[in-house]
Design an enzyme around this catalytic site. Structure first.
Site, PDB file in Angstrom:
ATOM      1  N   LYS A  14     -57.258   7.758 -26.206  1.00 20.73           N
ATOM      2  CA  LYS A  14     -56.248   7.149 -26.164  1.00 20.73           C
ATOM      3  C   LYS A  14     -55.479   7.047 -27.504  1.00 20.73           C
ATOM      4  O   LYS A  14     -54.179   6.967 -27.695  1.00 20.73           O
ATOM      5  CB  LYS A  14     -56.313   5.793 -25.637  1.00 20.73           C
ATOM      6  CG  LYS A  14     -56.782   5.963 -23.906  1.00 20.73           C
ATOM      7  CD  LYS A  14     -57.015   4.311 -23.395  1.00 20.73           C
ATOM      8  CE  LYS A  14     -57.970   3.512 -23.938  1.00 20.73           C
ATOM      9  NZ  LYS A  14     -59.375   4.119 -23.657  1.00 20.73           N
ATOM     10  N   ARG A  89     -56.198  -3.688 -19.048  1.00 18.20           N
ATOM     11  CA  ARG A  89     -57.578  -3.147 -18.814  1.00 18.20           C
ATOM     12  C   ARG A  89     -57.959  -3.523 -17.469  1.00 18.20           C
ATOM     13  O   ARG A  89     -59.031  -3.235 -16.848  1.00 18.20           O
ATOM     14  CB  ARG A  89     -58.327  -3.389 -19.776  1.00 18.20           C
ATOM     15  CG  ARG A  89     -58.786  -2.436 -20.721  1.00 18.20           C
ATOM     16  CD  ARG A  89     -59.812  -2.956 -21.942  1.00 18.20           C
ATOM     17  NE  ARG A  89     -60.619  -1.662 -22.313  1.00 18.20           N
ATOM     18  CZ  ARG A  89     -60.253  -0.961 -23.211  1.00 18.20           C
ATOM     19  NH1 ARG A  89     -59.045  -1.130 -23.805  1.00 18.20           N
ATOM     20  NH2 ARG A  89     -61.101  -0.020 -23.736  1.00 18.20           N
ATOM     21  N   ARG A 128     -68.699  10.182 -32.194  1.00 23.35           N
ATOM     22  CA  ARG A 128     -67.676   9.268 -33.054  1.00 23.35           C
ATOM     23  C   ARG A 128     -68.642   8.187 -33.768  1.00 23.35           C
ATOM     24  O   ARG A 128     -68.196   7.776 -34.712  1.00 23.35           O
ATOM     25  CB  ARG A 128     -66.762   8.731 -32.089  1.00 23.35           C
ATOM     26  CG  ARG A 128     -65.754   7.761 -32.726  1.00 23.35           C
ATOM     27  CD  ARG A 128     -64.577   7.250 -31.897  1.00 23.35           C
ATOM     28  NE  ARG A 128     -64.966   6.381 -30.902  1.00 23.35           N
ATOM     29  CZ  ARG A 128     -64.195   6.085 -29.732  1.00 23.35           C
ATOM     30  NH1 ARG A 128     -62.700   6.463 -29.882  1.00 23.35           N
ATOM     31  NH2 ARG A 128     -64.617   5.511 -28.754  1.00 23.35           N
ATOM     32  N   ARG A 134     -68.605   1.894 -35.194  1.00 20.18           N
ATOM     33  CA  ARG A 134     -68.106   0.896 -34.100  1.00 20.18           C
ATOM     34  C   ARG A 134     -69.482   0.322 -33.559  1.00 20.18           C
ATOM     35  O   ARG A 134     -70.365   1.197 -33.094  1.00 20.18           O
ATOM     36  CB  ARG A 134     -67.329   1.654 -33.216  1.00 20.18           C
ATOM     37  CG  ARG A 134     -65.868   1.443 -33.610  1.00 20.18           C
ATOM     38  CD  ARG A 134     -64.945   2.351 -32.641  1.00 20.18           C
ATOM     39  NE  ARG A 134     -65.065   1.919 -31.418  1.00 20.18           N
ATOM     40  CZ  ARG A 134     -64.241   2.080 -30.637  1.00 20.18           C
ATOM     41  NH1 ARG A 134     -63.090   2.998 -30.708  1.00 20.18           N
ATOM     42  NH2 ARG A 134     -64.225   1.699 -29.269  1.00 20.18           N
ATOM     43  N   ARG A 145     -69.813   0.369 -20.913  1.00 15.69           N
ATOM     44  CA  ARG A 145     -68.394   0.459 -20.832  1.00 15.69           C
ATOM     45  C   ARG A 145     -67.792   1.638 -20.011  1.00 15.69           C
ATOM     46  O   ARG A 145     -66.536   1.088 -19.384  1.00 15.69           O
ATOM     47  CB  ARG A 145     -67.833   1.030 -22.401  1.00 15.69           C
ATOM     48  CG  ARG A 145     -68.045   0.134 -23.361  1.00 15.69           C
ATOM     49  CD  ARG A 145     -68.221   0.789 -24.850  1.00 15.69           C
ATOM     50  NE  ARG A 145     -66.760   1.476 -25.189  1.00 15.69           N
ATOM     51  CZ  ARG A 145     -66.849   2.479 -26.375  1.00 15.69           C
ATOM     52  NH1 ARG A 145     -67.979   2.661 -26.909  1.00 15.69           N
ATOM     53  NH2 ARG A 145     -65.731   2.832 -26.433  1.00 15.69           N
TER      54      ARG A 145
HETATM   55  P1  ATP Z   1     -60.242   5.512 -26.894  1.00 19.83           P
HETATM   56  O1  ATP Z   1     -59.697   6.111 -25.651  1.00 19.83           O
HETATM   57  O2  ATP Z   1     -59.341   5.244 -28.069  1.00 19.83           O
HETATM   58  O3  ATP Z   1     -61.438   6.083 -27.191  1.00 19.83           O
HETATM   59  P2  ATP Z   1     -61.843   2.922 -26.198  1.00 19.83           P
HETATM   60  O4  ATP Z   1     -61.825   2.588 -24.794  1.00 19.83           O
HETATM   61  O5  ATP Z   1     -63.244   3.695 -26.636  1.00 19.83           O
HETATM   62  O6  ATP Z   1     -60.509   3.916 -26.693  1.00 19.83           O
HETATM   63  P3  ATP Z   1     -60.888   0.641 -27.374  1.00 19.83           P
HETATM   64  O7  ATP Z   1     -59.287   0.517 -26.606  1.00 19.83           O
HETATM   65  O8  ATP Z   1     -60.562   0.388 -28.754  1.00 19.83           O
HETATM   66  O9  ATP Z   1     -62.040   1.795 -27.021  1.00 19.83           O
HETATM   67  O10 ATP Z   1     -61.558  -0.867 -27.128  1.00 19.83           O
HETATM   68  C1  ATP Z   1     -62.814  -1.260 -27.553  1.00 19.83           C
HETATM   69  C2  ATP Z   1     -63.234  -2.647 -26.826  1.00 19.83           C
HETATM   70  O11 ATP Z   1     -62.484  -3.506 -27.345  1.00 19.83           O
HETATM   71  C3  ATP Z   1     -63.375  -2.574 -25.514  1.00 19.83           C
HETATM   72  O12 ATP Z   1     -64.623  -1.934 -24.915  1.00 19.83           O
HETATM   73  C4  ATP Z   1     -63.281  -4.067 -24.966  1.00 19.83           C
HETATM   74  O13 ATP Z   1     -64.511  -4.766 -25.242  1.00 19.83           O
HETATM   75  C5  ATP Z   1     -62.337  -4.553 -26.116  1.00 19.83           C
HETATM   76  N1  ATP Z   1     -60.884  -4.502 -25.659  1.00 19.83           N
HETATM   77  C6  ATP Z   1     -59.873  -3.967 -26.075  1.00 19.83           C
HETATM   78  N2  ATP Z   1     -58.879  -4.020 -25.254  1.00 19.83           N
HETATM   79  C7  ATP Z   1     -59.099  -5.010 -24.486  1.00 19.83           C
HETATM   80  C8  ATP Z   1     -58.396  -5.657 -23.495  1.00 19.83           C
HETATM   81  N3  ATP Z   1     -56.967  -5.259 -23.212  1.00 19.83           N
HETATM   82  N4  ATP Z   1     -58.941  -6.560 -22.805  1.00 19.83           N
HETATM   83  C9  ATP Z   1     -60.163  -6.841 -22.950  1.00 19.83           C
HETATM   84  N5  ATP Z   1     -60.990  -6.292 -23.918  1.00 19.83           N
HETATM   85  C10 ATP Z   1     -60.466  -5.475 -24.475  1.00 19.83           C
END
Ligand code: ATP
Length: 191
Positions: A14, A89, A128, A134, A145
């Site tokens: 994303k 989310r 990553r 991270r 997750r």
């Molecule tokens: P990518 O597809 O870019 O790899 P990702 O899902 O691995 O994305 P991020 O979107 O950066 O990672 O989110 C990392 C963490 O931040 C989530 O696991 C959550 O704990 C928190 N977070 C991010 N956005 C939200 C949200 N809208 N609501 C609740 N928690 C969030």
């Protein structure tokens, strides 16, 4: 305005695709993940609290994230559109986003769902994690997750497909191939 939600499991790409979309289509990229990581890095009280959820693979509570998103959007006047990356989310966040956009007489134009198989997601995140530092890119947290994604986030796909807004994008190709598919969809929408 062109308001895009980029949707997908953790590791689906994303962030990478959002950056490319925001550059090509001159949209404002709102990444809740980047915002949270900036707070963690700056060691703010909010960042410390947020990291206690993130490092376990849990979501930050809806009310908190909805307030934060409201703040972020208020600061951006006169933009051509938004790309929402990492928000919504949950269904509650999805409804809140609709309400926030409504205040500006706007709505979500399209939801791009990056489709990537689970094995590939895990591989990408662990790779990553070796370089990103991270707190959530490790084997223990990845499983949590993915569970959170399936239970709380994936139901949004139905929410948006019922509104005929969901477009599935094959997410396993190269960065450029995925971006090519996205551009084709967006060019068709812009007309
Ligand atoms: P990518 O597809 O870019 O790899 P990702 O899902 O691995 O994305 P991020 O979107 O950066 O990672 O989110 C990392 C963490 O931040 C989530 O696991 C959550 O704990 C928190 N977070 C991010 N956005 C939200 C949200 N809208 N609501 C609740 N928690 C969030």
């Amino acid at each position: 305005m062109l308001n895009i939600v980029i949707f997908g499991a953790p590791g689906s790409g994303k962030g990478t695709q959002s950056t490319k979309i925001s550059e090509k289509y001159a949209l404002e990229h709102i990444s809740t993940g980047d915002m949270l990581r900036a707070e963690i890095k700056a060691n703010t009280e909010f960042g410390k609290k947020a990291n206690s959820y993130i490092s376990k693979g849990h979501l930050i509570p809806d009310e908190v994230m909805i307030d934060k998103l409201d703040d972020l959007m208020k600061k951006k006047n006169g933009v051509k559109g938004f790309i929402f990356d990492g928000f919504p989310r949950t269904i509650a966040q999805g409804k809140a986003l609709d309400e926030m956009l409504e205040k500006y007489d706007e709505k979500v134009t399209v939801v791009l769902s990056l489709e990537v198989e689970e094995d590939e997601l895990v591989d990408r995140i662990l790779k990553r994690g070796e370089i990103s530092g991270r707190s959530d890119d490790n084997r223990e947290t990845v499983e949590a997750r993915l569970n959170v994604y399936h239970n709380q986030t994936e139901p949004l796909k139905n929410y948006y497909s019922e509104q005929f807004k969901l477009v599935r994008i094959p997410g396993q190709g190269t960065i450029d191939e995925v971006f090519e598919s996205i551009s084709t969809v967006l060019d068709r929408i812009i007309g």
